[in-house]
Motif scaffolding. Structure first.
Motif, PDB file in Angstrom:
ATOM      1  N   THR A 137       0.839  -1.204   0.000  1.00  0.00           N
ATOM      2  CA  THR A 137       0.000   0.000   0.000  1.00  0.00           C
ATOM      3  C   THR A 137       0.870   1.249   0.000  1.00  0.00           C
ATOM      4  N   PHE A 138       1.907   1.256   0.855  1.00  0.00           N
ATOM      5  CA  PHE A 138       2.828   2.397   0.911  1.00  0.00           C
ATOM      6  C   PHE A 138       3.498   2.607  -0.444  1.00  0.00           C
ATOM      7  N   ALA A 139       3.981   1.525  -1.053  1.00  0.00           N
ATOM      8  CA  ALA A 139       4.692   1.623  -2.328  1.00  0.00           C
ATOM      9  C   ALA A 139       3.784   2.121  -3.445  1.00  0.00           C
ATOM     10  N   VAL A 140       2.538   1.656  -3.484  1.00  0.00           N
ATOM     11  CA  VAL A 140       1.583   2.090  -4.507  1.00  0.00           C
ATOM     12  C   VAL A 140       1.316   3.592  -4.379  1.00  0.00           C
ATOM     13  N   GLY A 141       1.077   4.048  -3.142  1.00  0.00           N
ATOM     14  CA  GLY A 141       0.830   5.472  -2.925  1.00  0.00           C
ATOM     15  C   GLY A 141       2.037   6.319  -3.291  1.00  0.00           C
ATOM     16  N   ALA A 142       3.232   5.868  -2.894  1.00  0.00           N
ATOM     17  CA  ALA A 142       4.460   6.628  -3.161  1.00  0.00           C
ATOM     18  C   ALA A 142       4.762   6.686  -4.662  1.00  0.00           C
ATOM     19  N   ALA A 143       4.643   5.555  -5.347  1.00  0.00           N
ATOM     20  CA  ALA A 143       4.950   5.511  -6.778  1.00  0.00           C
ATOM     21  C   ALA A 143       3.965   6.357  -7.591  1.00  0.00           C
ATOM     22  N   SER A 144       2.685   6.273  -7.252  1.00  0.00           N
ATOM     23  CA  SER A 144       1.667   7.051  -7.965  1.00  0.00           C
ATOM     24  C   SER A 144       1.915   8.544  -7.807  1.00  0.00           C
ATOM     25  N   ARG A 145       2.245   8.964  -6.596  1.00  0.00           N
ATOM     26  CA  ARG A 145       2.511  10.379  -6.345  1.00  0.00           C
ATOM     27  C   ARG A 145       3.798  10.833  -7.021  1.00  0.00           C
ATOM     28  N   ALA A 146       4.822   9.985  -7.025  1.00  0.00           N
ATOM     29  CA  ALA A 146       6.093  10.359  -7.644  1.00  0.00           C
ATOM     30  C   ALA A 146       5.900  10.660  -9.137  1.00  0.00           C
ATOM     31  N   LEU A 147       5.123   9.835  -9.820  1.00  0.00           N
ATOM     32  CA  LEU A 147       4.854  10.067 -11.240  1.00  0.00           C
ATOM     33  C   LEU A 147       4.073  11.362 -11.460  1.00  0.00           C
ATOM     34  N   ALA A 148       3.044  11.576 -10.634  1.00  0.00           N
ATOM     35  CA  ALA A 148       2.232  12.793 -10.766  1.00  0.00           C
ATOM     36  C   ALA A 148       3.051  14.036 -10.436  1.00  0.00           C
ATOM     37  N   ALA A 203       6.431  11.662  -2.270  1.00  0.00           N
ATOM     38  CA  ALA A 203       6.324  10.205  -2.366  1.00  0.00           C
ATOM     39  C   ALA A 203       6.129   9.557  -0.987  1.00  0.00           C
ATOM     40  N   PRO A 204       6.983   9.866   0.007  1.00  0.00           N
ATOM     41  CA  PRO A 204       6.737   9.287   1.334  1.00  0.00           C
ATOM     42  C   PRO A 204       5.429   9.772   1.950  1.00  0.00           C
ATOM     43  N   PHE A 205       5.079  11.049   1.703  1.00  0.00           N
ATOM     44  CA  PHE A 205       3.817  11.566   2.244  1.00  0.00           C
ATOM     45  C   PHE A 205       2.644  10.753   1.735  1.00  0.00           C
ATOM     46  N   SER A 206       2.595  10.556   0.421  1.00  0.00           N
ATOM     47  CA  SER A 206       1.452   9.854  -0.164  1.00  0.00           C
ATOM     48  C   SER A 206       1.421   8.384   0.219  1.00  0.00           C
ATOM     49  N   GLY A 207       2.609   7.770   0.302  1.00  0.00           N
ATOM     50  CA  GLY A 207       2.650   6.377   0.744  1.00  0.00           C
ATOM     51  C   GLY A 207       2.143   6.229   2.164  1.00  0.00           C
ATOM     52  N   LEU A 208       2.643   7.087   3.066  1.00  0.00           N
ATOM     53  CA  LEU A 208       2.231   7.040   4.475  1.00  0.00           C
ATOM     54  C   LEU A 208       0.771   7.441   4.627  1.00  0.00           C
ATOM     55  N   ASN A 209       0.355   8.454   3.878  1.00  0.00           N
ATOM     56  CA  ASN A 209      -1.027   8.932   3.951  1.00  0.00           C
ATOM     57  C   ASN A 209      -2.004   7.852   3.503  1.00  0.00           C
TER      58      ASN A 209
END
Length: 317
Positions: A137-148, A203-209
């Motif tokens: 879940t953390f990785a999906v959130g972080a990767a999605s945000r990094a691309l955006a 990226a860490p924010f979105s993964g953690l969030n």
């Protein structure tokens, strides 16, 4: 009796979700996620821009003039010198960045999550599976945000410059004029300045969030079931606020570095700590945490509502 009510409530929640997800025919889940994310991002950005302006001014003041003022004192200075409109400086760029960024983020989140769930179905049970699910879940959130965040970095640079324009003496007639000025004077390097610290923050924010939101909302759903009721907008609001507040505090130092890099200042964590102390890493944290807490509460609530109404699905499904 409470256990019976809880058991009855679970299928009822599923029925309601299924009715909502039948939503608007012809709207794909990806499109629904993009529209829902963009709408939520636009509303929250427009309403909460004053917090972003105050945070940027506090960090810029520390960069150029030394000790910073508090959040309310800084806001008072902005209103005194520029009027109430000054609190919405850069709001156009902020709305474009947040609406497009949130839409793209939720679109990528839906696509990546769906692919992972198909290729690697979730396994229930032991702690190892739970830890793996959390890491995923953390990785999906972080990767999605990094691309955006990478795609929208030029808009982020322009937003920061426009929020600081009255103090820097540079005049921008609008978002496209600001993009043109930065591109013509500084090139691609200027448009993507602070990208490293932006990714280190977002990226860490979105993964953690995302991780904390899914956990918090699942807990709120269990609490609602134990009371024999449906999950309400208030439950989602609380889950989003808790996740957003904690994730924002934990990832604030990279935001300080990003602001400085995009305003032409120090972008080295070690140098910043050595010269100004550890407390500098949390300059402007109060308005940012206040904004992000409210923003995530509103964003998650609107996303869940709009996505299911359009025929998409909750991020938990």
């Amino acid at each position: 009796r409470a256990a019976t009510m809880a058991a009855d409530a679970r299928p009822k929640r599923g029925d309601e979700a299924s009715k909502r997800s039948s939503g608007t025919p012809g709207t794909s889940k990806g499109t629904a996620s993009f529209i829902a994310g963009s709408s939520a991002g636009l509303v929250s950005s427009l309403a909460l821009q004053p917090f972003e302006v105050v945070k940027t001014r506090m960090q810029a003041h520390r960069l150029n003039m030394g000790p910073t003022k508090g959040m309310f004192a800084t806001a008072g200075c902005v209103v005194r010198d520029e009027g109430v409109r000054g609190l919405w400086a850069g709001v156009t760029a902020s709305c474009v960045r947040t609406a497009a960024g949130a839409g793209l983020y939720f679109l990528l989140l839906e696509r990546v999550s769906r692919e992972l769930n198909q290729r690697f179905p979730k396994a229930e049970g032991d702690k190892a599976n739970a830890a793996f699910a959390g890491a995923r879940t953390f990785a999906v959130g972080a990767a999605s945000r990094a691309l955006a965040a990478t795609a929208l970095c030029p808009i982020t640079v322009v937003k920061t410059r426009m929020e600081y324009a009255s103090m820097s003496g540079v005049t921008y007639s609008g978002v496209f004029n600001a993009l043109w000025q930065v591109a013509s004077k500084e090139g691609a390097r200027g448009l993507f300045s602070g990208l490293g610290s932006t990714l280190a923050r977002d990226a860490p924010f979105s993964g953690l969030n995302l991780l904390m939101y899914t956990k918090a909302r699942a807990a709120m759903a269990d609490f609602a079931a134990a009371q024999g009721r449906e999950v309400t907008a208030l439950d989602t609001l609380v889950a989003g606020a808790v996740a957003g507040g904690i994730a924002t505090f934990a990832t604030h130092p990279p935001d300080v570095l990003r602001t400085r890099a995009q305003l032409g200042g120090t972008a080295s964590l070690a140098k910043l700590v050595r010269e100004e102390g550890v407390r500098t890493l949390w300059v402007g944290s109060t308005p940012r945490i206040a904004r992000r807490t409210l923003q995530q509460a509103v964003t998650w609530s609107l996303f869940e509502y709009i996505a299911t109404a359009l025929g998409g699905s909750s991020v938990l499904s």
